[in-house]
Scaffold this active site. Sequence first.
Site, PDB file in Angstrom:
ATOM      1  CB  VAL A  40      -0.924   0.006   1.225  1.00 31.81           C
ATOM      2  CG1 VAL A  40      -1.811   1.257   1.223  1.00 31.81           C
ATOM      3  CG2 VAL A  40      -1.783  -1.258   1.254  1.00 31.81           C
ATOM      4  N   PRO A  41       1.144   1.818  -1.166  1.00 33.25           N
ATOM      5  CG  PRO A  41       0.996   2.600  -3.368  1.00 33.25           C
ATOM      6  CD  PRO A  41       0.363   1.631  -2.407  1.00 33.25           C
ATOM      7  CB  CYS A  42       2.054   5.325   2.699  1.00 34.55           C
ATOM      8  SG  CYS A  42       3.217   4.211   3.489  1.00 34.55           S
ATOM      9  CG  HIS A  43       6.702   4.466  -1.372  1.00 30.90           C
ATOM     10  ND1 HIS A  43       5.989   3.288  -1.236  1.00 30.90           N
ATOM     11  CD2 HIS A  43       7.075   4.523  -2.679  1.00 30.90           C
ATOM     12  CE1 HIS A  43       5.950   2.663  -2.404  1.00 30.90           C
ATOM     13  NE2 HIS A  43       6.591   3.399  -3.288  1.00 30.90           N
ATOM     14  NE  ARG A  44       4.017   3.767  -5.931  1.00 25.52           N
ATOM     15  CZ  ARG A  44       3.424   2.636  -6.332  1.00 25.52           C
ATOM     16  NH1 ARG A  44       2.115   2.610  -6.490  1.00 25.52           N
ATOM     17  NH2 ARG A  44       4.140   1.567  -6.567  1.00 25.52           N
TER      18      ARG A  44
END
Length: 339
Positions: free
Chosen positions: A132-136
Amino acid sequence: MQYISHYSSPLGRILLAADKEGITGLWFENQKYYAYKLDEDHEEREIPVFEEAKRWLSVYFSGREPDFMPPLNLIGTEFQKNVWEILRQIPYGQTMTYGEIARKIAEKKGVAHMSAQAVGSAVGHNPISILVPCHRVVGTNGSLTGYAGGIEKKQKLLSLENVPIEHFFVPKKQKYTFARGTLADLPQVYAIIDERIHWMDEVGIEQWNVTDYWDCYPESYYEKAVHDGNLYVLKEAGGDRVSGVAVLYESDERWAKQQGPAAYYVHHLATRIGEKGTGKAMLSFCEKQAVADRKEYLRLDCAIDNPKINAYYDKLRYDYAGTCVDGKYAGNLREKKIR
């Protein structure tokens, strides 16, 4: 019953958690919120979903976008789940701002506004990093903030996806903060503008002081700018004192002949008199805001008969782009390409 397993990534050791429904957690070792909400009663065991998740991670860390996804079981509040679902929709190699997520949530709920801070909290508590790409998610002003795994890992993950991170910056301890203004900020905003109008009279500049400013832009105008999210303020870090103000629009009648590429148009830019460097800081933050919102230009206008301010914008590389006339006011149009 929850199960755990470990994975050795190029960025450090990773803890995986899962139940019978799917992956429930993925954390870098020692990150913020490490093993958050992991059941005390858990067992280390290799189960099929771990095998699939590790295969996904191996593909991802090889620099390729995986074409499959292991089953996930996101555990949180309804609001958190709504935010995390938006995170899952951010394409590989792209970014989204906290403000954009807040607008999507507001649209879904049918409300006028949603707090970007509340969104930031939900993003920060995402229990399944990378998958779940919270780094984006990036700051509205282009800052790389809010990643529980740490800024360095966030930069490396974005670089792995070939995101041009030179468009973003790592925030440092700053003298000022830049954010959307609130209704509580407006009394200070009005005072700053009043101060500037009197200053224009004193130095002989014909701009706001010759245009019946408060008749054209009454308090209701600024209240609407707050409501629409167009008003931005510069504050002293850690405090509530407003040092500067600007309104950013996506279109401007004065630029009708040069609308062209996506741009932000700066209006009502004003700073407190005597606070050296606030104007430059305000413009720098506006530029970063424009970059974060994928604009190509930042545009503004200034009085034709003020050589000092024109020289100032020349120095900051705001190129001459034409003229405009609004009643008694005659201005030079200026623009800066920022992307």
